[in-house]
Design an enzyme around this catalytic site. Structure first.
Site, PDB file in Angstrom:
ATOM      1  N   HIS A 166      18.486   1.544 -24.446  1.00 29.38           N
ATOM      2  CA  HIS A 166      17.832   0.529 -24.011  1.00 29.38           C
ATOM      3  C   HIS A 166      18.508  -0.724 -23.491  1.00 29.38           C
ATOM      4  CE1 HIS A 166      14.238   2.376 -26.543  1.00 29.38           C
ATOM      5  NE2 HIS A 166      15.522   2.671 -27.105  1.00 29.38           N
ATOM      6  N   SER A 287      32.421 -13.583  -0.440  1.00 31.14           N
ATOM      7  CA  SER A 287      30.968 -14.221  -0.050  1.00 31.14           C
ATOM      8  C   SER A 287      31.354 -15.263   1.318  1.00 31.14           C
ATOM      9  CB  SER A 287      30.350 -14.742  -1.075  1.00 31.14           C
ATOM     10  OG  SER A 287      29.772 -16.050  -0.667  1.00 31.14           O
ATOM     11  N   LYS A 293      33.632 -15.784  -5.331  1.00 34.47           N
ATOM     12  CA  LYS A 293      33.010 -14.263  -5.249  1.00 34.47           C
ATOM     13  C   LYS A 293      33.891 -13.064  -4.716  1.00 34.47           C
ATOM     14  CE  LYS A 293      29.307 -13.501  -6.358  1.00 34.47           C
ATOM     15  NZ  LYS A 293      28.189 -13.545  -5.709  1.00 34.47           N
ATOM     16  N   GLU A 300      27.091  -1.181  -4.935  1.00 33.82           N
ATOM     17  CA  GLU A 300      25.882  -1.501  -4.570  1.00 33.82           C
ATOM     18  C   GLU A 300      25.250  -0.631  -3.449  1.00 33.82           C
ATOM     19  OE1 GLU A 300      24.969  -5.941  -4.820  1.00 33.82           O
ATOM     20  OE2 GLU A 300      27.172  -5.584  -4.503  1.00 33.82           O
TER      21      GLU A 300
END
Ligand code: ARG
Length: 468
Positions: A166, A287, A293, A300
């Site tokens: 979980h 970024s 970043k 992804e």
């Protein structure tokens, strides 16, 4: 390859005989597959050469004619590879582009090549040959991924991290065990890939348009020549079957699902909050607005690409559904989903391999996460159970210790034995050994567990299975 698909060569359609009018532009546009099936040119030529040799064996082509055809096809291969071939959209597909060019080059003999063959069995052959070649490449990439996982597992066998259910900290596990969990999934993917390869090795050529051909085609010869395992013995099945593509698309979907789960963890683990791993600079991106970043874009994107892998499977399943026997032009819609899934799988595997090669493991961060989150609570319950407390009661007792720690904001690992004794008299000094996360993994003595011994067994098994 140069795409001249809108360029026209002076030609008549190879099937033009019974037509009074030439095709309207939209007919040509909707029929054309050359813009995507030109990538099968090598397989089309290989299949045609085998077919020509078979025709020669049957006495339909003499030696001279065979030679002309083979040389012509070899030259066409070269023309395509050098970007000199003019692809024509009005010739629809790769099969007719090559055949028409052959006749242009060698004259009348070129027109004999299509004896005892239809584009229906030709395309079914080419697709199998093409997929078979791509499967070998994909298999190598998948194998490299498994090798990388095994190396990561071997190198970091001392790293202990929280195991989750979980997405809540559950029990300590070894990082290696986590890596090998993926390795086993990818081994099963490899089996699915082998199955798709097996499905490719059923020879359709010789089926003709649908009913067979009016010649005693030596299919056994073609089978051997093209290295097929079996001959498809029903011509109607041969030209209507695309199961082998579906098998591959299913493999690609399941692989995509596995990769996407792995990538999800890489995204999480590389975040500041987890910090379990750091990715190399050359596989992350910045970024345009936030200077600090460093984003895990490969992970992804691989996660995101799973969507198109599923889409391609569903696209072809839907094309196939309700098609009457045998060949229907709908089947031309098998190509783009297949090609896209092949490209996506190759790109994703290459990306994963590059990302894992430079991945650093932050063992300290993993350790902190286990110490913070009561990860050995089950071990303590087992400890009491082994001293005679019924497991349900020991579960209850440890639960109340956890609640106590949360309420008092104290660290479970710093509790004095005296405090523990107030929860149960069975607690003793040996509890220190029990709450240690690394030792907890070693107490998992069942087969397939997260102990060092079990991990070593798994590594041995995987290595021998893959011969690495
Ligand atoms: N380009 C076609 C395809 O991909 C080749 C077979 C055409 N057959 C036909 N009967 N029109 O399916």
């Amino acid at each position: 390859m140069k795409d001249n698909s809108t360029g026209k060569r002076k030609n008549e359609k190879l099937w033009g005989g019974r037509f009074a009018d030439s095709s309207s532009p939209i007919t040509e546009e909707i029929s054309a597959s050359i813009q995507f099936d030109s990538r099968m040119y090598r397989q089309d030529i290989k299949g045609s050469i085998a077919h020509a040799e078979m025709l020669n064996k049957m006495g339909i082509l003499n030696d001279e004619e065979l030679k002309k055809i083979v040389n012509g096809l070899d030259e066409i291969r070269e023309e395509i590879e050098k970007g000199k071939f003019l692809f024509s959209r009005s010739l629809e597909d790769i099969h007719m582009n090559i055949e028409s060019r052959l006749t242009e080059k060698i004259g009348e003999t070129g027109k004999k090549l299509h004896t005892a063959r239809s584009r229906n069995d030709q395309v079914a052959l080419d697709m199998r040959l093409y997929l078979r070649d791509e499967i070998s490449l994909i298999k190598e990439l998948l194998k490299s991924l498994i090798v990388l996982l095994v190396k990561l597992a071997e190198k970091n066998i001392d790293a202990v991290m929280p195991g989750y259910t979980h997405l809540q900290v559950a029990q300590p596990v070894r990082f290696s065990h986590h890596m090998l969990a993926y390795a086993w999934k990818f081994i099963r993917d490899m089996k699915r890939l082998d199955h798709a390869a097996e499905a490719c090795s059923l020879l359709p050529l010789g089926a003709g348009a649908l009913a067979g051909v009016n010649y005693p085609a030596d299919r056994e010869f073609v089978k051997k020549r093209l290295d097929f395992r079996e001959i498809n013995l029903n011509s109607m099945d041969a030209v209507s079957d695309r199961d082998f593509i579906l098998d591959f698309l299913y493999f690609a979907s399941v692989l995509g699902m596995h990769l996407s789960r792995f990538c999800e963890e890489i995204v999480l683990w590389s975040s500041a909050e987890f910090g379990f791993i750091s990715l190399a600079h050359n596989v992350t991106t910045g970024s345009s607005i936030m200077p600090q970043k460093r984003n895990p874009d490969i992970a992804e994107l691989v996660r995101g690409k799973t969507g198109r892998l599923y889409g391609n499977l569903f696209s072809l399943l839907t094309v196939m559904k309700g098609l009457p026997m045998t060949y229907n032009r709908d089947l031309q819609e098998d190509k783009e989903p297949l090609f896209d899934s092949i490209d996506t799988v190759i790109l994703s595997l290459e990306g994963m391999n590059e990302m894992l090669k430079g991945m650093k493991i932050n063992k300290d961060r993993m350790k902190k996460a286990i110490y913070r989150n009561f990860s050995t609570a089950t071990d303590i319950a087992d400890y009491l159970a082994q001293k005679g407390v019924p497991f349900r009661d020991s579960h209850e007792i440890v639960g109340s210790i956890v609640r106590y720690c949360e309420e008092e904001n104290v660290d479970f690992f710093n509790l004095k034995t005296e405090t523990l004794k107030s929860f149960s008299l069975f607690f003793d000094n040996d509890i220190e050994d029990i709450i240690d996360p690394a030792r907890s993994t070693e107490r998992k003595i069942s087969q397939g567990s997260t102990s060092t011994d079990s991990i070593k067994d798994q590594i041995f098994l995987i290595k021998s299975r893959l011969q690495i």
